[in-house]
Enzyme design. Structure first.
Site, short mmCIF file in Angstrom:
data_model
loop_
_atom_site.label_atom_id
_atom_site.label_comp_id
_atom_site.label_asym_id
_atom_site.label_seq_id
_atom_site.Cartn_x
_atom_site.Cartn_y
_atom_site.Cartn_z
N ARG A 121 -63.76 6.08 70.21
CA ARG A 121 -62.63 5.35 69.57
C ARG A 121 -61.96 6.21 68.47
NH1 ARG A 121 -65.18 -0.25 68.52
NH2 ARG A 121 -66.96 1.02 68.05
N VAL A 128 -71.15 -3.75 65.49
CA VAL A 128 -71.58 -4.29 64.10
C VAL A 128 -72.70 -5.34 64.48
CG1 VAL A 128 -70.93 -5.76 62.08
CG2 VAL A 128 -69.80 -3.79 62.86
N ASN A 183 -63.63 1.34 52.39
CA ASN A 183 -63.13 2.09 53.56
C ASN A 183 -61.82 2.92 53.15
OD1 ASN A 183 -65.22 1.55 55.02
ND2 ASN A 183 -64.15 0.80 56.69
N LYS A 200 -72.47 -8.09 79.68
CA LYS A 200 -73.19 -7.46 78.63
C LYS A 200 -74.45 -8.36 78.18
CE LYS A 200 -70.79 -5.94 74.72
NZ LYS A 200 -69.98 -6.11 73.56
N ALA A 256 -63.64 18.59 54.52
CA ALA A 256 -62.23 19.01 55.24
C ALA A 256 -62.77 19.19 56.62
CB ALA A 256 -61.62 20.17 54.80
N LEU A 263 -72.18 -0.21 57.16
CA LEU A 263 -73.17 0.87 57.95
C LEU A 263 -72.14 1.85 58.59
CD1 LEU A 263 -74.87 -2.02 60.13
CD2 LEU A 263 -75.76 -0.90 57.85
N ARG A 264 -72.62 3.11 58.79
CA ARG A 264 -72.07 4.21 59.31
C ARG A 264 -72.79 4.49 60.77
NH1 ARG A 264 -73.93 8.46 55.27
NH2 ARG A 264 -75.48 7.08 55.03
N CYS A 290 -63.15 2.53 62.56
CA CYS A 290 -62.99 1.65 61.44
C CYS A 290 -61.87 2.17 60.32
CB CYS A 290 -64.40 1.89 60.44
SG CYS A 290 -65.80 1.10 61.53
C1 UGA Z 1 -67.18 3.88 58.28
C2 UGA Z 1 -67.95 3.84 56.80
O1 UGA Z 1 -68.62 5.11 56.25
C3 UGA Z 1 -68.95 2.65 56.81
O2 UGA Z 1 -69.20 2.35 55.32
C4 UGA Z 1 -68.41 1.24 57.31
O3 UGA Z 1 -69.43 0.22 57.54
C5 UGA Z 1 -67.80 1.59 58.73
O4 UGA Z 1 -66.82 2.66 58.55
C6 UGA Z 1 -67.27 0.34 59.14
O5 UGA Z 1 -66.26 -0.07 58.27
O6 UGA Z 1 -67.66 -0.48 60.00
P1 UGA Z 1 -68.09 5.32 60.26
O7 UGA Z 1 -66.59 4.85 60.82
O8 UGA Z 1 -69.28 4.85 61.30
O9 UGA Z 1 -68.46 4.40 59.12
O10 UGA Z 1 -68.35 6.81 59.89
P2 UGA Z 1 -67.90 7.76 58.86
O11 UGA Z 1 -69.29 8.39 58.56
O12 UGA Z 1 -67.37 6.89 57.73
O13 UGA Z 1 -67.10 8.68 59.31
C7 UGA Z 1 -65.61 8.20 59.57
C8 UGA Z 1 -64.86 9.57 59.91
O14 UGA Z 1 -64.64 10.50 58.68
C9 UGA Z 1 -65.52 10.48 61.05
O15 UGA Z 1 -64.48 10.50 61.84
C10 UGA Z 1 -65.97 11.51 60.26
O16 UGA Z 1 -66.01 12.93 60.83
C11 UGA Z 1 -64.91 11.52 59.19
N1 UGA Z 1 -65.38 12.41 57.90
C12 UGA Z 1 -66.34 11.83 57.03
C13 UGA Z 1 -64.66 13.40 57.55
O17 UGA Z 1 -63.64 14.09 58.10
N2 UGA Z 1 -65.06 14.07 56.36
C14 UGA Z 1 -66.12 13.60 55.47
O18 UGA Z 1 -66.27 14.12 54.57
C15 UGA Z 1 -66.72 12.27 55.93
#
Ligand code: UGA
Length: 439
Positions: A331, A11, A212, A35, A256, A157-158, A264
């Site tokens: 992670r 982040v 989240n 780092k 799914a 952010l993703r 996160c």
């Molecule tokens: C998530 C949130 O989307 C961000 O908005 C947030 O800022 C971030 O956490 C955080 O708190 O820092 P991130 O963990 O990078 O972001 O990834 P996501 O794209 O949200 O995916 C999370 C998990 O859900 C992954 O394992 C993904 O494969 C899974 N997922 C996502 C599904 O199984 N199905 C979906 O339809 C979408």
């Protein structure tokens, strides 16, 4: 503006590099001296598309610096973002030790007005605690002489699309307790022209937790729907399409799969459950969301065990290890539970991931890491698709079939939904595509 970002993890680095690219002078701080040494030399400890190039460009422009001293960074900055880790304690609580340490250090080095901004995901009321920690630790001679504000500016952010998300946010949330803090935050983000929600710090912290947790709930809901689809012979992809076109529902986060992972959702859902418990409310819905997520991996394993019959000594090829595509982050990756369970049953694992193999080597024992998907397929009794990397979409499946011992594909992300693998002679099992209905 002069900005310090304390914590150069995922982040912190993304935020620092992006803030410098929209015109600010930024110092990224971390107490891990190694780092900081690597960053100063132009290396970057995480993989995020486009980030390394942007970092090099900003360093060249002299808009981005690195330091291991909070004191140095704080003395040169008007605004200090706290972006340190908030790991889970065994009981699910967020461990805020690092946040407290940073607040204390900021207090000790404060000589003029500072805006301190929480960027880490933290439970409600953390802003108030940071404020109290600073007041308690301000050196006696500075008491009543320097002023400061604490604000909350959660990040959304993703991983994998973080720069794009930073530059084009759906919204920015400013949790503030003074007009001055609001004005400074508006100034910082002015170049982004985003929709801004201004609120108090507690509500801003809740927005992050609730967002989240809601997204995790959407995923678990759809994973439950996929279970029924499997049993009654329906197609979860069509169900998601049909539901998602309703603007009140929306298509995103209805995929799914093998359950959500990453640094996160699992941690934040745990922390929100704990926060609710402590406030005297049992958030039973979220406890189910978590259970469904764990079950989804178990049920994927069950299908593999059913179709492979004997797991012991079978060679299982794994495509993708990262918790999702476009990141090297391992992670809470679903691949960890799945691979370890299969190894426990005596399977031999071969695996390939385009970016996460170095990190995966720290997680797994006795996995044969391969150079590409075809080496994984060679001699395998089945293939598991665990991360939806784009390069896995364009594989030559005729070649894959020739290389494999048995042509079976378990697709944990429904990546091959349109590939007609059955027409190429594969046994193919996606998620929620009627697997258990005899179709
Ligand atoms: C998530 C949130 O989307 C961000 O908005 C947030 O800022 C971030 O956490 C955080 O708190 O820092 P991130 O963990 O990078 O972001 O990834 P996501 O794209 O949200 O995916 C999370 C998990 O859900 C992954 O394992 C993904 O494969 C899974 N997922 C996502 C599904 O199984 N199905 C979906 O339809 C979408």
């Amino acid at each position: 503006m002069n900005i310090a970002i304390v914590g150069s993890g995922y982040v912190g680095l993304v935020t620092g590099i992006c803030l410098s690219s929209i015109g600010h002078t930024v110092i990224c701080v971390d107490n891990d001296e190694e780092k900081i040494r690597v960053l100063k030399k132009g290396g970057i400890p995480i993989y995020e598309p486009g980030l390394e190039e942007l970092m090099i460009q900003q360093v060249k422009k002299k808009k981005l610096f690195f330091s291991s001293s909070i004191k140095e960074a704080s003395s040169k900055s008007d605004v200090i973002f706290i972006a340190v880790g908030t790991p889970s304690k065994p009981n699910g609580d967020a461990d805020l030790t690092y946040v407290e340490n940073v607040a204390r250090e900021i207090a000790l080095s404060m000589t003029s007005y500072k805006l301190i901004v929480e960027k880490s995901t933290v439970p409600a009321e953390t802003g108030k605690r940071i404020e109290r920690t600073i007041i308690l630790n301000l050196p006696r001679k500075l008491k009543n002489k320097v002023t400061f504000d604490v604000a909350s500016n959660p990040e959304f952010l993703r991983e994998g699309s973080a720069i794009k998300d930073f530059m084009n946010p759906d919204r920015l949330v400013f949790g503030v307790e003074s007009k001055k803090a609001e004005k400074i935050l508006c100034e910082i983000y002015k170049p982004l022209k985003a929709h801004i929600v201004v609120t108090d710090t507690n509500s801003a912290e809740m927005i992050k937790h609730a967002s989240n947790s809601f997204l995790a709930t959407k995923i678990s809901f759809m994973n439950s729907v996929s279970q029924i689809c499997d049993r009654v012979g329906a197609d979860v992809l069509k169900v998601a399409e049909g539901m998602g076109l309703d603007k009140r529902i929306g298509r995103s986060f209805l995929n799914a799969g093998i359950g959500y992972g990453g640094s996160c959702f699992p941690k934040d859902v745990d922390a929100f459950i704990r926060l609710s418990e402590k406030s005297g409310y049992d958030f039973a819905l979220l406890r189910e969301v978590r259970r469904i997520n764990e079950d989804q991996r178990a049920s994927f394993l069950k299908i593999i065990e059913d179709k492979l019959w004997i797991i012991k000594n079978k060679t299982i090829g794994v495509l993708g290890l990262a918790f999702k595509a476009n990141t090297d982050d391992m992670r809470n990756a679903p691949s960890i539970d799945i691979i370890k369970a299969l190894q426990h049953e005596g399977a031999k694992i071969k695996a390939y991931d385009p970016k996460a193999m170095e990190n995966a080597k720290q997680v797994f024992e006795n996995v044969t890491f391969c150079a590409d998907a075809y080496s994984v397929a060679k001699g395998s009794d089945c293939l598991l698709l665990l991360t939806e990397w784009a390069e896995f979409k364009d594989l030559d499946f005729k070649r894959i079939a020739r290389l494999m011992k048995q042509s079976i594909v378990f697709d944990g992300r429904n990546l091959y939904k349109d590939h007609n693998l059955r027409d190429l002679g594969f046994e193919y099992f996606g998620i929620g595509r009627g697997n258990l209905s005899g179709k």
